[in-house]
Design an enzyme around this catalytic site. Structure first.
Site, PDB file in Angstrom:
ATOM      1  N   THR A  49       0.813  -1.213   0.000  1.00  0.00           N
ATOM      2  CA  THR A  49       0.000   0.000   0.000  1.00  0.00           C
ATOM      3  C   THR A  49       0.847   1.264   0.000  1.00  0.00           C
ATOM      4  OG1 THR A  49      -0.184  -0.220   2.394  1.00  0.00           O
ATOM      5  CG2 THR A  49      -2.010  -1.046   1.073  1.00  0.00           C
ATOM      6  N   ARG A  87       9.659   0.715  -1.819  1.00  0.00           N
ATOM      7  CA  ARG A  87      10.729   1.500  -1.216  1.00  0.00           C
ATOM      8  C   ARG A  87      11.881   0.564  -0.919  1.00  0.00           C
ATOM      9  NH1 ARG A  87       9.112   5.894   3.080  1.00  0.00           N
ATOM     10  NH2 ARG A  87       8.072   6.626   1.178  1.00  0.00           N
ATOM     11  N   SER A 143      11.066   9.757   0.662  1.00  0.00           N
ATOM     12  CA  SER A 143      10.659  10.589   1.785  1.00  0.00           C
ATOM     13  C   SER A 143      11.839  10.867   2.707  1.00  0.00           C
ATOM     14  CB  SER A 143       9.498   9.919   2.520  1.00  0.00           C
ATOM     15  OG  SER A 143       8.957  10.765   3.498  1.00  0.00           O
ATOM     16  N   ASP A 199       5.916  16.172   2.870  1.00  0.00           N
ATOM     17  CA  ASP A 199       4.583  15.742   3.279  1.00  0.00           C
ATOM     18  C   ASP A 199       4.433  15.724   4.802  1.00  0.00           C
ATOM     19  OD1 ASP A 199       6.113  13.463   3.745  1.00  0.00           O
ATOM     20  OD2 ASP A 199       4.693  12.076   2.833  1.00  0.00           O
ATOM     21  N   ARG A 200       5.541  15.821   5.528  1.00  0.00           N
ATOM     22  CA  ARG A 200       5.492  15.889   6.984  1.00  0.00           C
ATOM     23  C   ARG A 200       5.909  17.280   7.468  1.00  0.00           C
ATOM     24  NH1 ARG A 200       6.565  10.567   5.914  1.00  0.00           N
ATOM     25  NH2 ARG A 200       5.650   9.014   7.318  1.00  0.00           N
ATOM     26  N   GLU A 219      -1.753  11.781  11.929  1.00  0.00           N
ATOM     27  CA  GLU A 219      -1.124  10.637  12.576  1.00  0.00           C
ATOM     28  C   GLU A 219       0.070  11.144  13.372  1.00  0.00           C
ATOM     29  OE1 GLU A 219       0.204   7.807   9.708  1.00  0.00           O
ATOM     30  OE2 GLU A 219       1.456   9.223   8.624  1.00  0.00           O
ATOM     31  N   GLU A 220       0.419  10.420  14.419  1.00  0.00           N
ATOM     32  CA  GLU A 220       1.438  10.906  15.352  1.00  0.00           C
ATOM     33  C   GLU A 220       2.812  11.040  14.717  1.00  0.00           C
ATOM     34  OE1 GLU A 220       2.801   6.939  15.052  1.00  0.00           O
ATOM     35  OE2 GLU A 220       0.791   7.797  14.996  1.00  0.00           O
ATOM     36  N   ALA A 221       3.041  10.399  13.558  1.00  0.00           N
ATOM     37  CA  ALA A 221       4.335  10.453  12.879  1.00  0.00           C
ATOM     38  C   ALA A 221       4.455  11.702  11.999  1.00  0.00           C
ATOM     39  CB  ALA A 221       4.540   9.200  12.043  1.00  0.00           C
ATOM     40  N   LYS A 254      -1.191  13.480   3.590  1.00  0.00           N
ATOM     41  CA  LYS A 254      -0.547  14.426   4.493  1.00  0.00           C
ATOM     42  C   LYS A 254       0.171  15.495   3.673  1.00  0.00           C
ATOM     43  CE  LYS A 254       3.095  10.977   5.372  1.00  0.00           C
ATOM     44  NZ  LYS A 254       2.409   9.827   4.763  1.00  0.00           N
TER      45      LYS A 254
END
Length: 569
Positions: A45, A49, A145, A305-306, A395-397, A409
């Site tokens: 999903t 990587r 990422s 994205d973070r 999400e916490e990450a 995100k």
């Protein structure tokens, strides 16, 4: 093995990886060859990587071509208009990313699928935005990422603009396996462009994302933006130009970028690990903030994205907020600013439960999903109604999405929203720490932590052991409720059972009588148990935040110590 390697060499279009492989053959490095050819990078999903190198168990041009051909076959089988709608492709600043993106475009166009390819590096959220904006059938981002320099990846979005979920992952994987056994069909990109199969996404596309963010009502709070200042780092990634532009558009003129980390550089020369969560990764942006006395020290990870942030303390030092603290601040802020019908918020099973309490207090709707942003956005779309429109998920990450312009995100819009949140507080003489304390006083201080326990590789599966001997107490606290996501059953202390509406997953969640929570999840790749802990410490009127924090940390340490001891025994 010799036959497989020989066939690989004959198909590999890259002289560098052919040379690398031939060198391994000549030096008879059998263990390394076995590792590279005994299997294939698994497509899931999150797409692909892995480490860049020769062989099917590495990231390279041939793997990318075969993967894109597999995706082409799957899209054409699933979507009757996939060829016309096309696929959006973007890429990050790693050394191979542009070439991999072009290889994917060459494979897709050869199979009649139109491709929209970014003309330069693009942040991951721009591609997620582009899929919906252009009405594409799918999207691809070539990025690893925040992984180390040796890695690269191939991330896939479906036509709804969200990351793929089952059954698309297994369906695409099957087509990739078939493509690896077939003749390669590729198209020169110049020819594809001449035939109308390749469209270059030039500056107009980047400006469209910019305009959309500027017009997002949730990003239009222009309360005294010059009342705060912030330092920013792109962490050698692709976020700087758009991040600085959006902040300037929103009126933030006191922005100081870390020059040494501003430009894309896949070698990440100034950080050991380009993940804002890792120790030391935020050092340079905090130093930049200190030199200017900035309110915030902000970072995006390399594909933007973070979002991560450290906030100035009264003594001039900086303390990094956890992903849960940022998520809670966003939830509280956005629910007080959005229109009444935009009231749907979500988080994952390992994120803080505090967002749910805030949503209840605001009369909003809350949903919970498995870990991974793919679930947060896909479920969020399904949960939406006319009177309960999607507002926010996290999400916490360090992953956040503000509104539904990007169904993934988005560290760029999160950066702007957090700056606006901070500026509004400052205009009222308040800080982020004041706001957190107010939230904790209203709902309790929620503290979250994650630890991993190493397991004996020869021991039976830990999940089976825990299910065979149901846990009744943890750290002297009674288990009031156990959620077993493998059986999709919730069992209460009195023996009552009800169904859980979440996909099957090897996860156990224990709710304790103190309000604490323990989530256990066996790792799928190594012999260890991932444990997520949450404690809730009430705050009375006489409490200071420091004292409540100390009590919460003491309770957390005790919970972790006793729980891990019980697992080890």
């Amino acid at each position: 093995m010799k036959t497989i390697i020989s066939r690989w060499l004959s198909r590999d279009p890259d002289p560098n990886t052919r040379y690398e492989l031939q060198r391994l053959i000549d030096s008879q490095e059998s263990a390394e060859l076995e590792d590279r050819f005994n299997g294939r990078l698994e497509f899931g999903t999150a797409g692909l990587r892995g480490i860049v190198g020769a062989g099917p168990n590495r990231m390279n041009r041939l793997v990318i071509q075969e993967t894109a051909i597999g995706l082409a076959h799957y899209l054409k089988a699933q979507e009757h208009d996939a060829e016309f709608r096309g696929v959006v492709i973007g890429y990050d600043g790693r050394p191979d990313s542009k070439q991999f993106a072009c290889d994917a475009a060459s494979a897709l166009t050869a199979h009649g699928i139109k491709v929209y390819l970014t003309i330069r590096v693009a942040a991951t959220p721009l591609v997620a935005f582009g899929v919906k904006h252009l009405g594409a059938a799918a999207g691809i981002v070539v990025t690893a990422s925040h992984n180390p320099p040796a890695y690269n990846g191939f991330k896939v979005y479906w036509g709804n603009g969200a990351q793929i979920i089952p059954p698309h992952d297994s369906g695409i994987a099957a087509e990739i396996d078939a493509a690896a056994q077939q003749e390669l069909h590729l198209m020169d990109l110049e020819i594809a462009h001449q035939q109308g199969l390749l469209v270059w996404l030039d500056d107009d596309f980047y400006q469209e994302y910019r305009r959309t963010m500027n017009e997002n009502p949730l990003l239009s709070n222009n309360t005294q933006p010059n009342g705060i200042s912030l330092a920013y780092t792109a962490m050698h990634g692709v976020g700087a130009n758009m991040a600085e532009t959006l902040l300037h558009d929103a009126g933030f003129n006191h922005v100081y970028s870390v020059a040494a980390q501003r430009e894309p550089d896949g070698a990440f020369p100034t950080v050991n690990f380009p993940n804002p969560e890792e120790p030391g990764a935020m050092d340079m942006v905090i130093a930049e903030a200190k030199s200017h006395g900035a309110t915030l020290a902000c970072a995006n990870d390399p594909d933007a994205d973070r979002f991560a942030v450290a906030v100035q303390l009264d003594n001039g030092e900086y303390k990094m907020l956890t992903g849960d603290q940022v998520g809670v601040l966003f939830g509280y802020y956005l629910l007080s600013h959005a229109k009444a019908e935009q009231n749907l918020v979500g988080a994952t099973i390992v994120s803080s439960s505090l967002l749910e309490q805030i949503a209840k207090s605001a009369g909003a709707n809350y949903y919970q999903t498995l870990t991974g942003f793919k679930w947060l956005t896909n479920v969020g779309m399904k949960q939406e109604t006319e009177t309960s429109q999607f507002l926010f998920a996290y999400e916490e990450a360090l992953g956040y999405t503000v509104g539904s312009e990007v169904w993934d995100k988005d560290g760029l819009s999160a950066l702007v929203a957090f700056a606006q949140l901070t500026a509004e507080l400052a205009s009222n003489g308040q800080t982020i720490w004041d706001q957190l304390e107010a939230i904790y006083r209203e709902h309790g201080l929620y503290l979250n932590a994650q630890r991993s326990i190493a397991l004996d590789p020869a021991a039976p599966p830990i999940g089976d052991k825990l299910r065979a001997n149901p846990v009744m107490q943890i750290a002297g606290q009674i288990v009031l409720q156990t959620d077993d996501l493998k059986s999709s059953k919730r069992t209460f202390q009195d023996g009552t059972v009800e169904d859980i509406d979440l996909p099957e997953s090897d996860v156990l969640i224990y709710h304790l009588d103190s309000g604490a929570r323990v989530v256990v999840r066996p790792s799928g790749t190594e012999p260890k148990l991932k444990c997520y802990y949450e404690v809730v410490e009430p705050m009375i009127h006489e409490d200071t935040l420091e004292h409540a924090q100390q009590r919460a940390e003491s309770a957390m340490n005790d919970l972790i110590l006793q729980h891990q001891a019980s697992i080890a025994s």
